[in-house]
Design an enzyme around this catalytic site. Structure first.
Site, mmCIF file in Angstrom:
data_model
loop_
_atom_site.group_PDB
_atom_site.id
_atom_site.type_symbol
_atom_site.label_atom_id
_atom_site.label_comp_id
_atom_site.label_asym_id
_atom_site.label_seq_id
_atom_site.Cartn_x
_atom_site.Cartn_y
_atom_site.Cartn_z
ATOM 1 C CB SER A 227 -0.945 -0.043 1.197
ATOM 2 O OG SER A 227 -2.111 0.655 0.902
ATOM 3 C CG HIS A 358 -5.426 -2.707 1.227
ATOM 4 N ND1 HIS A 358 -4.699 -2.723 0.060
ATOM 5 C CD2 HIS A 358 -5.024 -1.597 1.887
ATOM 6 C CE1 HIS A 358 -3.910 -1.671 0.027
ATOM 7 N NE2 HIS A 358 -4.080 -0.973 1.129
HETATM 8 C C1 MCU Z 1 -2.688 2.301 -1.618
HETATM 9 O O1 MCU Z 1 -2.116 3.038 -0.560
HETATM 10 C C2 MCU Z 1 -2.879 3.899 0.264
HETATM 11 C C3 MCU Z 1 -3.815 4.779 -0.523
HETATM 12 O O2 MCU Z 1 -3.071 5.550 -1.437
HETATM 13 C C4 MCU Z 1 -4.564 5.699 0.427
HETATM 14 O O3 MCU Z 1 -5.533 6.471 -0.260
HETATM 15 C C5 MCU Z 1 -5.240 4.960 1.528
HETATM 16 O O4 MCU Z 1 -5.661 5.884 2.507
HETATM 17 O O5 MCU Z 1 -4.341 4.100 2.161
HETATM 18 C C6 MCU Z 1 -3.667 3.159 1.359
HETATM 19 C C7 MCU Z 1 -2.808 2.432 2.355
HETATM 20 O O6 MCU Z 1 -1.658 2.773 2.562
HETATM 21 O O7 MCU Z 1 -3.414 1.489 3.082
HETATM 22 C C8 MCU Z 1 -2.724 0.888 4.155
#
Ligand code: MCU
Length: 433
Positions: A227, A358
């Site tokens: 992420s 996720h």
């Molecule tokens: C995919 O990574 C991020 C994303 O860009 C954000 O919008 C969201 O808030 O969080 C994602 C993340 O890091 O999840 C752990």
């Protein structure tokens, strides 16, 4: 739909904040003293970033220099790669400075890092988990706690370095008051984004590993994260050529996802959101959030910067926000650079998963992760060498390019001032010719 999406982003952000809080970094003093190893071949290429360049709605040709001429040899590519680096720093991520000196220590449980630049100093540390068996071991630097399937890594006889990226480039700050070890040196108003700051921290950890004499950790290093930490791992791998294996997971917008494709992928995190949610990207990116076609680069070329080193990109096709089609597009475009260098099997991409959670630990990824680690950090076996897109998230490179892929000829040293690629990592030495 928008409310649902916002709620999803907030839930993710909250989950990330909680997990990040677990990673408080304990700072130590350093002992060892030595110089800094080079992290970028081609540092002495003459690269000038012009004041302007043509807009391009499609993915720019990785093999055409900003002056319009095309590269034909591997040695020319070394300097084109330096040009891509300079353009990407200028427009997307911000600069990655090279400090005056780095010192630190490696023990079986901790790495300490002290950095000096221009009369200022800072420090941070990371924890180490060793696998069973007799060392020294190669290591994977794991960003944060997400998707950090440490058992998979340790199971290959590889150490895990737990890196708290927030200690070097913190989230949750305004752009004019950035915090963390990087900004202690370069100032809270530095225009370099947090992803590049964190990548700089990875490079400093590698400096210390290289200086440590190799009795505990070998210099062969991989990097991973999921992420926001996948975004970070991707940038770290692209901007340090000592990293033999890069494994970004579900990195989305600001990560692997092709910037030009995001506005066309329904439900994916908009560029303006990736720019404003956290100071991940450099301040200069504000000029492009509404117009990525004006960028001189796109992320397929950041993928291309990693070539011919090991790269395994993992995406989640079940959450629209994560922009897996744009991720696949960048992988396909970047794979053309791997092919041009005769290293097509060193890149893999996988989004064909069934579990939509996720940053889950996915059974489908265990084998290709271990194959990648074995190949690129231990020099054994073959890499997965597969591009496997989920049927709902396929990308079509042909719609995004007019350029063709050359076979870059080997040699031609008169065209570069740089030495040939260092072959300290096993993946590079074993790439097909
Ligand atoms: C995919 O990574 C991020 C994303 O860009 C954000 O919008 C969201 O808030 O969080 C994602 C993340 O890091 O999840 C752990």
């Amino acid at each position: 739909v928008i409310r649902h999406r916002l709620r999803f982003a907030l839930v993710l952000a909250a989950a990330c904040a909680v997990a990040a809080a677990f990673l408080a970094s304990h700072l130590d003093r350093a002992e060892a003293q030595a110089g800094i190893a080079s992290e970028w071949n081609g540092a002495d290429c003459a690269v000038t970033v012009p004041g302007s360049w043509p807009s391009n709605a499609q993915l720019p040709d990785p093999f055409t220099r900003i002056d319009g001429t095309r590269v034909t040899s591997q040695s020319q590519w070394e300097c084109r790669r330096s040009e891509i680096k300079a353009l990407a720093e200028r427009t997307v991520y911000g600069d990655k400075p090279q400090p005056d000196s780095v010192t630190g220590s490696v023990t079986s449980s901790r790495i300490t890092v002290n950095v000096n630049d221009d009369g200022r100093s800072t420090n941070f540390s990371a924890t180490v988990q060793l696998p069973s068996g007799t060392g020294p071991f190669p290591a994977v630097i794991v960003y944060g706690g997400f998707g950090a399937d440490t058992a998979t890594i340790l199971g290959t006889g590889t150490a895990v370095v737990n890196y708290d990226p927030g200690a070097v480039g913190a989230e949750g700050t305004p752009r004019n008051n950035k915090q963390g070890a990087f900004y202690n040196l370069y100032g809270a108003t530095s225009s370099t984004g947090v992803l590049m700051a964190q990548a700089w921290g990875v490079s400093r950890i590698i400096d210390v590993i290289e200086q440590s004499g190799g009795s505990i950790l070998k210099p062969a290093t991989g990097v991973t994260g999921c992420s926001r930490y996948g975004k970070g791992a991707f940038v770290a791998g692209a901007f340090d050529q000592r990293i033999a294996l890069t494994m970004p997971i579900e990195s989305g917008s600001g990560g692997v996802a092709a910037l030009r494709s995001i506005p066309q992928e329904s439900g994916s995190q908009p560029l303006s959101s990736a720019y404003s949610e956290q100071p991940w990207l450099g301040d200069a990116f504000s000029a492009y959030t509404a117009n990525p076609g004006a960028l001189p680069v796109d992320t397929h070329e950041i993928v291309g910067m990693i070539a011919p080193r090991g790269l395994f990109i993992m995406d989640n096709p079940h959450i629209e926000w994560l922009g897996a089609r744009s991720g696949a597009l960048a992988a396909l475009g970047g794979a053309e650079v791997y092919k041009a260098l005769g290293a097509g099997s060193n890149i893999s991409y996988h989004s064909n998963t069934s579990n939509g959670t996720h940053c889950a630990t996915r059974t489908e990824w265990k084998t290709p992760l271990q194959q990648s680690i074995n190949r690129f950090l231990h020099g054994t076996g073959a890499p997965p060498a597969t591009i496997s897109m989920h049927p709902n998230k396929t990308a079509n490179l042909a719609q995004w390019r007019t350029w063709t892929t050359p076979t870059l000829t080997a040699g031609n040293p008169s065209e570069t001032t740089t030495p040939p690629e260092q072959t300290t990592n096993p993946g590079e030495t074993s790439s097909p010719p």
